[in-house]
Design an enzyme around this catalytic site. Sequence first.
Site, PDB file in Angstrom:
ATOM      1  N   SER A  33     -14.428   7.356 -23.911  1.00  0.00           N
ATOM      2  CA  SER A  33     -14.356   7.754 -25.215  1.00  0.00           C
ATOM      3  C   SER A  33     -13.978   6.863 -26.179  1.00  0.00           C
ATOM      4  O   SER A  33     -13.295   5.789 -25.708  1.00  0.00           O
ATOM      5  CB  SER A  33     -13.409   8.935 -24.926  1.00  0.00           C
TER       6      SER A  33
HETATM    7  N1  SAH Z   1     -11.817  10.673 -19.647  1.00  0.00           N
HETATM    8  C1  SAH Z   1     -12.899   9.624 -19.452  1.00  0.00           C
HETATM    9  C2  SAH Z   1     -14.034   9.825 -20.076  1.00  0.00           C
HETATM   10  C3  SAH Z   1     -14.812  11.014 -19.586  1.00  0.00           C
HETATM   11  S1  SAH Z   1     -16.663  11.079 -19.710  1.00  0.00           S
HETATM   12  C4  SAH Z   1     -12.470   8.178 -19.596  1.00  0.00           C
HETATM   13  O1  SAH Z   1     -11.445   8.182 -19.968  1.00  0.00           O
HETATM   14  O2  SAH Z   1     -13.385   7.363 -19.127  1.00  0.00           O
HETATM   15  C5  SAH Z   1     -16.699  12.847 -19.101  1.00  0.00           C
HETATM   16  C6  SAH Z   1     -16.503  12.879 -17.608  1.00  0.00           C
HETATM   17  O3  SAH Z   1     -16.403  14.353 -17.289  1.00  0.00           O
HETATM   18  C7  SAH Z   1     -17.826  12.388 -16.707  1.00  0.00           C
HETATM   19  O4  SAH Z   1     -17.341  11.367 -16.032  1.00  0.00           O
HETATM   20  C8  SAH Z   1     -18.452  13.544 -16.066  1.00  0.00           C
HETATM   21  O5  SAH Z   1     -18.814  13.317 -14.979  1.00  0.00           O
HETATM   22  C9  SAH Z   1     -17.102  14.472 -16.055  1.00  0.00           C
HETATM   23  N2  SAH Z   1     -17.549  15.955 -15.784  1.00  0.00           N
HETATM   24  C10 SAH Z   1     -18.632  16.750 -16.489  1.00  0.00           C
HETATM   25  N3  SAH Z   1     -18.447  17.735 -15.883  1.00  0.00           N
HETATM   26  C11 SAH Z   1     -17.192  17.873 -14.927  1.00  0.00           C
HETATM   27  C12 SAH Z   1     -16.917  18.882 -14.312  1.00  0.00           C
HETATM   28  N4  SAH Z   1     -17.094  20.261 -14.238  1.00  0.00           N
HETATM   29  N5  SAH Z   1     -15.802  18.656 -13.481  1.00  0.00           N
HETATM   30  C13 SAH Z   1     -15.274  17.303 -13.274  1.00  0.00           C
HETATM   31  N6  SAH Z   1     -15.869  16.412 -14.085  1.00  0.00           N
HETATM   32  C14 SAH Z   1     -16.906  16.599 -15.044  1.00  0.00           C
END
Ligand code: SAH
Length: 215
Positions: free
Chosen positions: A59
């Site tokens: 992000s």
């Molecule tokens: N917090 C992260 C950015 C996240 S991007 C950072 O600091 O890099 C969003 C993430 O959520 C992705 O890796 C995606 O695979 C995950 N995601 C999406 N749906 C999800 C779910 N139902 N359970 C767990 N992870 C999920």
Amino acid sequence: MNVPAMQRLIAELRNSGIADESVLAAIASVDRERFVTQTFAERAWENTALPIAFGQTISQPLVVAAMTEALRVGPRMKVLEIGTGSGYQAAVLARLARRVYSVERFKPLSKAAERLLLDLGIYNVVVDINDGSKGWPGQAPFDRIIVTAAAEERPQALIDQLAVGGILIVPVGRDPTSQVVERIVKTESGLQRDTLMPVRFVPLVAGPLPVLGQG
Ligand code: SAH
């Protein structure tokens, strides 16, 4: 760490209204360069979201800062993060909380984040590979919960796993162009809700985990 680039980012976050010194210090202490792919290393300290594996993103620092500030994390708190991704947000939270539980549905992302956090000497993050829309029932209740993917609707399982007095920060919206970050506070008498800012997150994908094959 590229200290001048880090300091420029911190100044930019300050100018954009981030006032919580503990949040700024946490962001200053986590080398974002380690969490982006080699291709984007030079841009690691820019105030921008960057791609990571599996079409996901790390992000934008201002969004990380604003959501973390809104979470009002204290040093004795147990925090749940949904969407480990690169592990960057978890690393920032780990500086502020007692323990961070982070759930990711892509196994390789989770494994890479786990290894990196240990490499960086961050030992108070526990990861799980699962559908985070269900939370982490075995560890509930949580003082704070942050979702770093966009939910179509307010996730009830997460609200249920919030302690009384707890705060949930979650981007909500069906349409990627109209997501907003909501803050939900659980009180003795019910839920208080307010809207923080418009954002653009990858979707929170509920249901079975991806099966990663060749090609
Ligand atoms: N917090 C992260 C950015 C996240 S991007 C950072 O600091 O890099 C969003 C993430 O959520 C992705 O890796 C995606 O695979 C995950 N995601 C999406 N749906 C999800 C779910 N139902 N359970 C767990 N992870 C999920």
